[in-house]
Motif scaffolding. Structure first.
Motif, PDB file in Angstrom:
ATOM      1  N   ASP A 134     -12.107   5.037  21.196  1.00  0.00           N
ATOM      2  CA  ASP A 134     -11.443   3.749  21.276  1.00  0.00           C
ATOM      3  C   ASP A 134      -9.951   3.943  21.574  1.00  0.00           C
ATOM      4  O   ASP A 134      -9.367   3.228  22.384  1.00  0.00           O
ATOM      5  CB  ASP A 134     -11.642   3.034  19.935  1.00  0.00           C
ATOM      6  N   GLU A 135      -9.362   4.957  20.932  1.00  0.00           N
ATOM      7  CA  GLU A 135      -7.937   5.222  21.143  1.00  0.00           C
ATOM      8  C   GLU A 135      -7.659   5.673  22.574  1.00  0.00           C
ATOM      9  O   GLU A 135      -6.683   5.258  23.191  1.00  0.00           O
ATOM     10  CB  GLU A 135      -7.444   6.286  20.149  1.00  0.00           C
ATOM     11  N   VAL A 136      -8.525   6.532  23.078  1.00  0.00           N
ATOM     12  CA  VAL A 136      -8.328   7.000  24.460  1.00  0.00           C
ATOM     13  C   VAL A 136      -8.444   5.826  25.425  1.00  0.00           C
ATOM     14  O   VAL A 136      -7.649   5.688  26.360  1.00  0.00           O
ATOM     15  CB  VAL A 136      -9.357   8.103  24.796  1.00  0.00           C
ATOM     16  N   GLU A 137      -9.404   4.955  25.171  1.00  0.00           N
ATOM     17  CA  GLU A 137      -9.587   3.796  26.052  1.00  0.00           C
ATOM     18  C   GLU A 137      -8.349   2.899  26.040  1.00  0.00           C
ATOM     19  O   GLU A 137      -7.944   2.372  27.068  1.00  0.00           O
ATOM     20  CB  GLU A 137     -10.830   3.011  25.606  1.00  0.00           C
ATOM     21  N   LYS A 138      -7.746   2.771  24.834  1.00  0.00           N
ATOM     22  CA  LYS A 138      -6.563   1.898  24.735  1.00  0.00           C
ATOM     23  C   LYS A 138      -5.298   2.576  25.247  1.00  0.00           C
ATOM     24  O   LYS A 138      -4.369   1.917  25.672  1.00  0.00           O
ATOM     25  CB  LYS A 138      -6.345   1.497  23.270  1.00  0.00           C
ATOM     26  N   CYS A 170       0.684   9.830  34.252  1.00  0.00           N
ATOM     27  CA  CYS A 170      -0.273   8.965  33.574  1.00  0.00           C
ATOM     28  C   CYS A 170      -0.569   9.526  32.186  1.00  0.00           C
ATOM     29  O   CYS A 170      -0.163  10.634  31.856  1.00  0.00           O
ATOM     30  CB  CYS A 170      -1.567   8.848  34.376  1.00  0.00           C
ATOM     31  N   ALA A 171      -1.255   8.712  31.388  1.00  0.00           N
ATOM     32  CA  ALA A 171      -1.792   9.231  30.121  1.00  0.00           C
ATOM     33  C   ALA A 171      -3.236   9.607  30.405  1.00  0.00           C
ATOM     34  O   ALA A 171      -4.024   8.765  30.841  1.00  0.00           O
ATOM     35  CB  ALA A 171      -1.707   8.174  29.044  1.00  0.00           C
ATOM     36  N   PHE A 172      -3.554  10.870  30.206  1.00  0.00           N
ATOM     37  CA  PHE A 172      -4.881  11.381  30.566  1.00  0.00           C
ATOM     38  C   PHE A 172      -5.599  11.819  29.298  1.00  0.00           C
ATOM     39  O   PHE A 172      -5.090  12.641  28.536  1.00  0.00           O
ATOM     40  CB  PHE A 172      -4.736  12.566  31.519  1.00  0.00           C
ATOM     41  N   GLY A 173      -6.765  11.249  29.064  1.00  0.00           N
ATOM     42  CA  GLY A 173      -7.539  11.608  27.874  1.00  0.00           C
ATOM     43  C   GLY A 173      -8.520  12.720  28.169  1.00  0.00           C
ATOM     44  O   GLY A 173      -9.103  12.762  29.253  1.00  0.00           O
ATOM     45  N   PHE A 174      -8.674  13.609  27.222  1.00  0.00           N
ATOM     46  CA  PHE A 174      -9.627  14.706  27.372  1.00  0.00           C
ATOM     47  C   PHE A 174     -10.602  14.559  26.212  1.00  0.00           C
ATOM     48  O   PHE A 174     -10.261  14.838  25.063  1.00  0.00           O
ATOM     49  CB  PHE A 174      -8.888  16.040  27.330  1.00  0.00           C
ATOM     50  N   LEU A 175     -11.787  14.060  26.543  1.00  0.00           N
ATOM     51  CA  LEU A 175     -12.726  13.630  25.515  1.00  0.00           C
ATOM     52  C   LEU A 175     -13.831  14.636  25.290  1.00  0.00           C
ATOM     53  O   LEU A 175     -14.331  15.237  26.245  1.00  0.00           O
ATOM     54  CB  LEU A 175     -13.385  12.324  25.960  1.00  0.00           C
TER      55      LEU A 175
END
Lengths: 310, 259
Positions: A197-201, A35-40
């Motif tokens: 916004d980028e992580v959400e997309k 998956c693509a996993f965001g670390f915010l």
């Protein structure tokens, strides 16, 4: 929590101190494979420190880490052989060409890595400029060359630290597509960012780190889901609609908005009965929209702000 | 690390050095350039006034060229190349990316020294060849060096340049800074060492200086530097310390520093 190979990254109680300052405080992160996993996190929240720990660039003070089911740093060499990473911004030897810079990194990888250079350059759209010195590259080209460098490892995991930094809108769009393609090939992309916004997309799942602690993680859907669902209802007689819903069991609260009303539901399945009540009561409903909280709203709700006491 | 990986990593280090045009230009100047200029100058002097100036070639001028390539200009070239090899990854930020490949830090460190030595010796070899041609071409009636002396001198220059390049790699890896490393090493070798060698009251303590040990094993007549003499065994031990200790310190720093 049990460690499973379904998660490509797992950390437990990971802690890193710089003097008295705790940069990463007992962090537990589980990143699913493929998956693509965001670390915010805000700037300075501990994102890059966690990445540096995972890559063995600095040593942890406590806790455990696993990548692809193997312990880090004990099996670091074997694990990182299939990991591509960009930490902070990609650095290169400015006096070397793009291709030569890839040769330098390929030399430190397996003997087949050199044969992947042309494919990697083509993949990121830099074949035409591969013979130019990197000091003449734009920020976006350097980011792409950084990804090409990651691809030399034929990676199952890519760790990208703030990859969208400095990219123009076209570059961001291209990068988003590239990440989707990489995930489509079965790779996992772990990307840190403060561009919500980028992580959400871009991402399927994410973790939020604040002042060194992971305060939320899960799928993007789970992260943005409100405790109480809300509906925006466009209708011709909003005052009557409020009266009709005043005693409705499925409505926790309702208020007037520009072209209708906004309703907070007491249960997640009340939309149909609310619609029926309004129509039966003589209100013409022309729009019924679930209100979805953005990741940005959710992030700002749950993270501390600069200057807030910890 | 397999031999293939070691070979390709050393080749990558050499690539980084040889594509640095400024570095290559100055190294060429300090080796081949100096030899061409000195022999050219001597040849012009001789041609302009044969009675006053002897031939530009011959054993005496060969002696000067060998010393220049060993402990003067060749030393500066070796320091320049070694410093670049020791600091390039750190100063460019690429060291972090190399560590992130999973390759051991010691491997990353230990390929720097052979690359720096090979590049330095490539220039020294060309400069030495030019010096040899000039030695014989401009010898006139002067004696010329024997084959044995030629080979021994080549070995001595290689020894000097290799130790200096390795020293610079070690110190460069320790400091991570080109400026600091160049200033420290050139200051030490070109200024401080000569000052210390001239202070006779230091006596045997001067045996520990790198230049003193190198000139002790020089194959040319006249041997060591001034009144500093030592047993060959001591000179070899001093050279080993100068070659190994800076590399060990550089390796330790590379192993322990945050990337």
């Amino acid at each position: 929590m049990t460690t499973t190979s379904e998660n490509i990254i797992e950390t437990r109680g990971l802690t890193k101190r710089f003097g008295q300052r705790v940069a990463v405080a007992g962090v537990d992160v589980s990143v699913p494979r493929g998956c693509a996993f965001g670390f915010l996190g805000h700037n300075g929240a501990g994102k890059t420190t966690l990445i540096r720990l995972l890559l063995g660039l600095t040593q942890a003070d406590a806790g455990t880490m696993q990548i692809a089911g193997r312990p880090i740093p004990q099996e670091r060499a074997q694990v990182l052989a299939r990991v591509g990473a960009i930490v902070e911004e990609p650095h290169f030897h400015g006096h070397l060409t793009g291709r030569e810079n890839l040769r330098v990194i390929a030399a430190a990888r397996d003997p087949q890595a050199v044969s992947r250079i042309d494919g990697a350059l083509q993949r990121v759209g830099l074949s035409d400029r591969a013979g130019d010195r990197v000091r003449t590259y734009s920020q976006g080209m350097r980011q792409r060359l950084g990804v090409a460098r990651c691809l030399l490892a034929e990676p199952e995991l890519l760790i990208l630290d703030e990859p969208m930094n400095g990219l123009d809108p076209g570059g961001i769009l291209e990068f988003r597509k590239m990440i989707a393609e990489l995930v489509g090939e079965g790779r996992t992309v772990f990307l840190s960012s403060h561009l919500l916004d980028e992580v959400e997309k871009t991402c399927d799942a994410a973790a939020v780190i604040d002042r060194g602690r992971v305060i939320a993680q899960g799928s993007i859907g789970e992260l943005v889901r409100s405790e109480h669902a809300e509906l925006e209802i466009g209708c011709d007689r909003p005052e009557l609609a409020l009266d009709l819903l005043d005693s409705h069991d499925g409505v926790a609260a309702a208020q007037r908005i520009d072209d209708g009303i906004r309703v907070t539901l007491s249960s997640n399945d009340g939309a149909a009965s609310i619609n029926a009540r309004l129509v039966q009561g003589g209100v013409a409903v022309f729009r019924l929209t679930p209100v979805r909280e953005s990741l940005e709203q959710r992030f700002l709700e749950i993270t501390s702000q600069i200057g807030d006491p910890q | 690390m397999t031999a293939t990986i070691a070979r390709q990593m050393i080749a990558a280090e050499i690539l980084k050095l040889r594509r640095n045009r400024a570095l290559m230009g100055f190294t060429l100047l300090l080796t081949v350039g100096i030899v061409v200029v000195v022999f050219g100058y001597l040849a012009i002097q001789h041609a302009s006034d044969v009675a006053r100036h002897g031939p530009a070639g011959g054993t005496d001028n060969f002696d000067h060229a060998v010393r220049a390539l060993g402990v003067f200009f060749g030393m500066l070239a070796a320091i320049l190349v070694g410093t670049e090899a020791g600091t390039a990854d750190l100063s460019s930020g690429v060291f972090r990316d190399l560590v992130a490949t999973g390759r051991s830090r010691l491997s990353l460190f230990f390929v720097r020294a052979p690359a720096a030595i090979l590049v330095t010796l490539a220039f020294s070899a060309v400069a030495y060849a030019v010096a040899l041609i000039a030695t014989f071409a401009f010898a006139g009636s002067m004696p010329t060096p024997s084959a044995g002396l030629i080979l021994q001198s080549a070995g001595w220059i290689a020894l000097c340049n290799s130790i200096l390049a390795a020293l610079a790699v070690g110190v460069g890896s320790l400091t991570g800074s080109r400026g600091v490393t160049l200033t420290a090493l050139i200051g030490w070798q070109a200024v401080a060492t000569n000052l210390l060698l001239s202070i006779t009251s230091l006596g045997g303590a001067r045996d520990g200086l790198l230049t003193a040990a190198l000139t002790q094993v020089i194959p040319l007549s006249g041997g060591g530097r001034g009144d500093v003499t030592m047993a060959t065994g001591i000179a070899v031990a001093v050279l080993a310390v100068w070659a190994i200790v800076p590399l060990a310190i550089g390796a330790w720093r590379t192993q322990t520093q945050d990337a």
